[in-house]
Design an enzyme around this catalytic site. Structure first.
Site, PDB file in Angstrom:
ATOM      1  N   PHE B 120       0.854  -1.178   0.000  1.00  0.00           N
ATOM      2  CA  PHE B 120       0.000   0.000   0.000  1.00  0.00           C
ATOM      3  C   PHE B 120       0.893   1.232   0.000  1.00  0.00           C
ATOM      4  O   PHE B 120       2.107   1.136   0.205  1.00  0.00           O
ATOM      5  CB  PHE B 120      -0.868  -0.020   1.276  1.00  0.00           C
ATOM      6  CG  PHE B 120      -2.348  -0.101   1.016  1.00  0.00           C
ATOM      7  CD1 PHE B 120      -2.884  -1.109   0.249  1.00  0.00           C
ATOM      8  CD2 PHE B 120      -3.217   0.847   1.560  1.00  0.00           C
ATOM      9  CE1 PHE B 120      -4.251  -1.186   0.022  1.00  0.00           C
ATOM     10  CE2 PHE B 120      -4.585   0.777   1.347  1.00  0.00           C
ATOM     11  CZ  PHE B 120      -5.110  -0.234   0.576  1.00  0.00           C
ATOM     12  N   GLN B 241      -8.550  14.328   3.798  1.00  0.00           N
ATOM     13  CA  GLN B 241      -7.872  13.546   2.763  1.00  0.00           C
ATOM     14  C   GLN B 241      -8.704  13.422   1.492  1.00  0.00           C
ATOM     15  O   GLN B 241      -9.872  13.059   1.550  1.00  0.00           O
ATOM     16  CB  GLN B 241      -7.572  12.138   3.287  1.00  0.00           C
ATOM     17  CG  GLN B 241      -6.879  11.259   2.249  1.00  0.00           C
ATOM     18  CD  GLN B 241      -6.222  10.050   2.897  1.00  0.00           C
ATOM     19  OE1 GLN B 241      -6.882   9.064   3.195  1.00  0.00           O
ATOM     20  NE2 GLN B 241      -4.941  10.146   3.146  1.00  0.00           N
ATOM     21  N   HIS B 243      -8.839  11.201  -1.652  1.00  0.00           N
ATOM     22  CA  HIS B 243      -8.308   9.933  -2.161  1.00  0.00           C
ATOM     23  C   HIS B 243      -7.994  10.101  -3.639  1.00  0.00           C
ATOM     24  O   HIS B 243      -8.831  10.598  -4.390  1.00  0.00           O
ATOM     25  CB  HIS B 243      -9.327   8.813  -1.939  1.00  0.00           C
ATOM     26  CG  HIS B 243      -8.748   7.442  -2.090  1.00  0.00           C
ATOM     27  ND1 HIS B 243      -8.320   6.950  -3.305  1.00  0.00           N
ATOM     28  CD2 HIS B 243      -8.493   6.475  -1.177  1.00  0.00           C
ATOM     29  CE1 HIS B 243      -7.841   5.724  -3.124  1.00  0.00           C
ATOM     30  NE2 HIS B 243      -7.931   5.417  -1.843  1.00  0.00           N
ATOM     31  N   LEU B 253     -15.213   4.886  -4.532  1.00  0.00           N
ATOM     32  CA  LEU B 253     -13.818   4.614  -4.218  1.00  0.00           C
ATOM     33  C   LEU B 253     -13.257   3.455  -5.043  1.00  0.00           C
ATOM     34  O   LEU B 253     -13.898   2.418  -5.182  1.00  0.00           O
ATOM     35  CB  LEU B 253     -13.717   4.275  -2.724  1.00  0.00           C
ATOM     36  CG  LEU B 253     -12.356   3.806  -2.199  1.00  0.00           C
ATOM     37  CD1 LEU B 253     -11.346   4.936  -2.282  1.00  0.00           C
ATOM     38  CD2 LEU B 253     -12.489   3.324  -0.764  1.00  0.00           C
ATOM     39  N   GLU B 256      -6.752   1.851  -3.020  1.00  0.00           N
ATOM     40  CA  GLU B 256      -5.314   1.978  -3.235  1.00  0.00           C
ATOM     41  C   GLU B 256      -4.701   0.608  -3.503  1.00  0.00           C
ATOM     42  O   GLU B 256      -3.652   0.488  -4.138  1.00  0.00           O
ATOM     43  CB  GLU B 256      -4.706   2.586  -1.963  1.00  0.00           C
ATOM     44  CG  GLU B 256      -3.263   2.978  -2.058  1.00  0.00           C
ATOM     45  CD  GLU B 256      -2.899   3.887  -0.893  1.00  0.00           C
ATOM     46  OE1 GLU B 256      -3.481   4.986  -0.785  1.00  0.00           O
ATOM     47  OE2 GLU B 256      -2.052   3.495  -0.073  1.00  0.00           O
ATOM     48  N   ARG B 287      -0.960   9.377  -0.162  1.00  0.00           N
ATOM     49  CA  ARG B 287      -2.160   9.817  -0.878  1.00  0.00           C
ATOM     50  C   ARG B 287      -2.140  11.302  -1.210  1.00  0.00           C
ATOM     51  O   ARG B 287      -2.601  11.706  -2.285  1.00  0.00           O
ATOM     52  CB  ARG B 287      -3.404   9.504  -0.047  1.00  0.00           C
ATOM     53  CG  ARG B 287      -3.713   8.032  -0.072  1.00  0.00           C
ATOM     54  CD  ARG B 287      -4.956   7.702   0.711  1.00  0.00           C
ATOM     55  NE  ARG B 287      -5.205   6.260   0.615  1.00  0.00           N
ATOM     56  CZ  ARG B 287      -6.104   5.612   1.329  1.00  0.00           C
ATOM     57  NH1 ARG B 287      -6.842   6.262   2.214  1.00  0.00           N
ATOM     58  NH2 ARG B 287      -6.272   4.315   1.177  1.00  0.00           N
ATOM     59  N   HIS B 354     -12.409  12.003   1.051  1.00  0.00           N
ATOM     60  CA  HIS B 354     -12.404  10.620   1.504  1.00  0.00           C
ATOM     61  C   HIS B 354     -12.354  10.455   3.020  1.00  0.00           C
ATOM     62  O   HIS B 354     -13.061   9.631   3.577  1.00  0.00           O
ATOM     63  CB  HIS B 354     -11.206   9.918   0.868  1.00  0.00           C
ATOM     64  CG  HIS B 354     -11.084   8.462   1.203  1.00  0.00           C
ATOM     65  ND1 HIS B 354     -12.084   7.556   0.917  1.00  0.00           N
ATOM     66  CD2 HIS B 354     -10.082   7.750   1.782  1.00  0.00           C
ATOM     67  CE1 HIS B 354     -11.700   6.344   1.312  1.00  0.00           C
ATOM     68  NE2 HIS B 354     -10.508   6.433   1.852  1.00  0.00           N
ATOM     69  N   ARG B 399      -3.276  10.733   6.297  1.00  0.00           N
ATOM     70  CA  ARG B 399      -3.371   9.349   6.741  1.00  0.00           C
ATOM     71  C   ARG B 399      -2.810   8.404   5.677  1.00  0.00           C
ATOM     72  O   ARG B 399      -3.027   8.596   4.487  1.00  0.00           O
ATOM     73  CB  ARG B 399      -4.828   8.981   7.006  1.00  0.00           C
ATOM     74  CG  ARG B 399      -5.039   7.526   7.361  1.00  0.00           C
ATOM     75  CD  ARG B 399      -6.461   7.220   7.751  1.00  0.00           C
ATOM     76  NE  ARG B 399      -7.401   7.265   6.656  1.00  0.00           N
ATOM     77  CZ  ARG B 399      -7.539   6.302   5.738  1.00  0.00           C
ATOM     78  NH1 ARG B 399      -6.763   5.236   5.764  1.00  0.00           N
ATOM     79  NH2 ARG B 399      -8.452   6.411   4.789  1.00  0.00           N
TER      80      ARG B 399
END
Lengths: 232, 588
Positions: B120, B241, B243, B253, B256, B287, B354, B399
């Protein structure tokens, strides 16, 4: 675009009725939920329905759409004949408009002990499971509890308190098939009798309506096979 | 107000996502009486939509340890995260995953029978070295698998659920101690006062303040709004955030994990764009970095499509087998919403609102903490918060993917453990003053009759979401933010003129939406004020007029409250046991 929507508010209505709505400028690819939200926001705040994630994962917006159960958020308007007839999911009491009382459905879900049972002491790391063992759970664990299947099942309509229904039986299978679970015998024994499992007459409405493409009838068949093998 | 039903519990938990349910399970198993209040049936909570997975240094795939995870998280936070909380989270992560596995979560598996882990963004071995694979996954439905398993374990533990009850406000004593909450049953409108020795807010994020968001319609920041009305500031709300890979224009979504499995982004020239922005980590940079890169590509005319307003996420080279096995959920989403099968064609994506990094300030035990005189972090007696509604702060300014499921599980559990200890010392209910209750009852009953105001909930909400989208997005500057502050303030002012057309007591969703809007406006105010004041670029907060991070002036947490406006407190740079990671330039 024209809609015919089931309306009922027990405080003001002696019986249900159908209300017509019309929306202009509906783009292609619009989902039914987006249309319902527009009707509520632009025309009629009193129209009531459940909704949350908007992408078919939370299972809130199950309803009967042109005679077939489905999730409004993943049902494209392009695919629907007009006027679009929308009713609450059948077979359970209506609270208001498209909102049904799902308690009986949840009760049957809870009845199958839908949780992993392990009697041995747990290791300090994960329980082992091979990819092949884990694959047995594919098609079983993805259920979103929308109730589209159970409320499309004639056996569930007739005996919602005795027949567990496809959703709960899919859950039962999910734990019966889990290599980590240690209540195999007990789970099968709990499903004995003429009603809980065996009221399934493989009508397969559940398979046709499942918005996640799951196959409860097949899961029920797997349980039946295990019961037969066990009794031999 | 004698007709109002009163219930008493040791602990009241508001919210039934992963944080709330992890806590309720811990408490129910400790034989405490727990009430979980949720405005939706628990498995409808937004944890269900989490896709990619949960980080823990299990080292199932390659070398890993919690200290590397800690480094990545501190760096990912752009040095705004509190290092004691981050150490605690990363150390606890493996245990949290094993517990979940024991609860029945159907994690994907490796050939050796261990939990599958994927790569990730922002993950490294050895403090910034090679890519790590730290994200424990159940295909791309990890949140669903976790939420359902936790709910199932709560059925076993016989947790007491108040499903489809809406929590309106916290109820406090004179000293600010939290004594429970006033809720109403959405089914019949009946008001219930829930008295509790401890209350845990676990209400999730507030993505609905933006027009385009991956968040569910229920993500309206209810707990954050309740906290603000109880005089508690919100922390670091400017850090929202975006995304990198929401479906362009729609918001759904795309995990990731799609890039973790080998997918990558291309621009209109077919160029693999992330190679220019993050030569080493490429598509698996943090991100904030990837979202900015996409926004710049589009701004500079290299966007795809007739309007050049998005880039493409390419997965087809992975082959249908990998996509069906590891990413079946997003494949279905693309087919449903775009008519595109990612096994055959690329997916149009654009940064999408997000995750709320900020929230209700807490310490690493989940206790809500506020500044009192010279103490920046004084616990509010009886009040806890965990998960996305809280700000511990483990995410700081940005994050890392895979850290939010971890956050809710680690701190849901930690809060429950602290509550268990607290209840040993605080064994009795305090009693709630009727006047406190009456005030909230009056507020609820406002919507029982036709109002005189001519503002609608939908109208104000749409305006708010549009304003936040235009004035508080990926790139920000003084002028845009200043205008945004004025517009949100005006919207807040217009709230008093809201009236609704539905006065039924039966499942009145219009009334629920009115209360949700009140919370959205509160959260938006905190967000835009905090963003407007922070004159630097850090993590997700990118200012075109202050392009650098400024550790001298701004390495501090923002606090915004109705009473005092903006205030600040220091970052906790000292971990529990290891050396502090000092701020460094952030390169991926």
């Amino acid at each position: 675009m024209k809609f015919k929507i089931y309306r009922y508010n027990p405080e003001t209505d002696t019986k249900p009725y159908v209300q017509d709505y019309e929306l202009d400028n509906v783009e292609t690819g619009t989902m039914l939920l987006a249309a319902l939200l527009r009707i509520k926001d632009e025309q009629d705040q009193t129209l009531s329905f459940r909704r949350s994630c908007g992408e078919g994962v939370c299972g809130s917006d199950g309803m009967n759409i042109n005679g077939t159960n489905g999730l409004a958020c993943v049902t494209s308007l392009d695919s629907l004949k007009q006027p679009v007839e929308i009713k609450p999911l059948p077979g359970l009491p209506v609270i208001r408009d498209l909102i049904i009382d799902m308690e009986q459905f949840y009760k049957q879900y809870r009845a199958v002990k839908p949780y992993l049972i392990v009697n041995d002491p747990m290791p300090e790391v994960e329980l082992q499971q091979t990819p092949e063992q884990r694959e047995q759970l594919d098609g079983l664990y993805e259920c979103v509890l929308c109730a589209c299947c159970s409320t499309s099942c004639p056996s569930f309509w007739w005996n919602p308190d005795k027949f567990l229904g496809p959703a709960a039986l899919l859950q039962a299978s999910r734990f019966i098939e889990d290599s980590r679970d240690q209540a195999f015998e007990e789970r099968l024994a709990d499903l004995e009798g003429p009603f809980k499992l065996f009221r399934c007459h493989t009508i397969m409405n559940c398979v046709n309506v499942c918005p996640k493409g799951l196959n409860p009838t097949k899961a029920i068949g797997r349980i039946k096979n295990k019961m037969v093998t066990r009794s031999l | 107000m004698s007709e109002i039903e009163r219930r008493q519990f040791d602990t009241l938990i508001i919210g039934a996502g992963g944080g709330g349910l992890r806590a309720s399970l811990q408490l129910a198993e400790a034989d405490l009486s727990v009430a979980v209040v949720s405005k939706v049936f628990p498995t409808r909570s937004h944890t269900v939509a989490a896709q990619g997975g949960m980080n823990a240094a299990l080292a199932n795939v390659g070398p890993d340890n919690w200290h590397w995870h800690m480094f990545d998280t501190v760096k990912g936070s752009d040095y705004l995260g509190d290092q004691d909380a981050i150490e605690y989270m990363c150390r606890t992560a493996p245990k949290a995953v094993y517990e979940l596995e024991h609860f029945g979560v159907p994690f994907s598996r490796l050939d050796n029978g261990k939990i599958y882990q994927r790569a990730f963004g922002g993950q490294s071995q050895n403090f910034g070295g090679d890519q790590a694979a730290r994200t424990c996954a159940a295909a791309d439905r990890t949140g669903h698998a976790i939420l359902h398993s936790l709910y199932q374990q709560n059925i076993r533990a016989k947790t007491h659920f108040f499903d489809e009850y809406f929590a309106v406000d916290l109820l406090q004593g004179e000293d600010g101690q939290v004594l429970g909450a006033l809720v109403f049953n959405i089914l019949d409108g009946k008001i219930v006062v829930i008295e509790a020795k401890t209350t845990l807010l676990a209400t999730g994020g507030a993505g609905q303040i933006f027009k385009t968001t991956t968040n569910a319609l229920i993500n309206t920041g209810d707990g954050m709004g309740m906290a603000m009305r109880a005089g508690i500031p919100l922390q670091d709300m400017e850090f929202f955030q975006f995304h990198p890979t929401g479906i362009a224009g729609r918001g759904m979504l795309i995990t990731e994990g799609a890039r973790g499995e080998g997918g990558y982004l291309v621009n209109a020239d077919g160029e693999r764009l992330m190679e220019r922005y993050a030569p080493k980590a490429k598509d698996l940079a943090s991100r904030d970095v990837v979202s900015r890169a996409i926004a710049i590509e589009v701004r500079e005319g290299r966007g795809c499509g007739p309007n050049k307003d998005h880039v493409m996420l390419k997965l087809d080279h992975l082959g249908e087998d990998v996509i069906q096995k590891r990413l079946p959920g997003i494949r279905q989403t693309c087919i449903t919403f775009l008519g595109i099968d990612p096994a055959e064609a690329p997916i149009p994506v654009f940064p999408t609102a997000h995750y709320t990094m900020g929230g209700i300030p807490t310490n690493r035990h989940g206790q809500v903490v506020v500044p009192v005189k010279d103490t920046p972090e004084e616990p509010v007696a009886g009040l806890y918060a965990a998960g996305e509604c809280a700000c511990v702060s483990v995410h700081g300014a940005n994050r890392l993917g895979g850290n939010s499921l971890l956050d809710i599980l680690v701190f849901g559990r930690a809060a429950a453990n602290h509550i268990i200890e607290y209840l040993k010392e605080n064994r009795y209910h305090r009693g709630i003053d009727n006047a406190v209750i009456d005030e909230v009852v009056e507020k609820v009953r406002r919507y029982d009759q036709p109002g005189s105001g001519n503002e609608t909930v939908a109208g104000l909400r749409d305006e708010l979401k549009q304003v936040m989208e235009e004035h508080c997005s990926v790139f920000r500057n003084k002028e845009i933010l200043k205008q945004g502050v004025d517009k949100v303030e005006q919207l807040a002012e217009r709230m008093k003129d809201v009236s609704i057309d539905d006065h039924s007591h039966t499942f009145n969703t219009a009334k629920v939406e009115a209360f949700e809007l009140e919370n959205l406006v509160a959260v938006a105010l905190a967000t835009i004020h905090s963003a407007s004041a922070r004159e630097e670029s850090r993590g997700a907060h990118s200012r075109t007029d202050f392009t650098e991070r400024d550790d001298i002036s701004w390495m501090r947490h923002s606090l915004y409250s109705f009473e005092n406006g903006l205030d600040y407190k220091p970052v906790r740079t000292k971990p529990m046991s290891v050396e502090s990671f000092p701020p460094k330039p952030r390169v991926y």
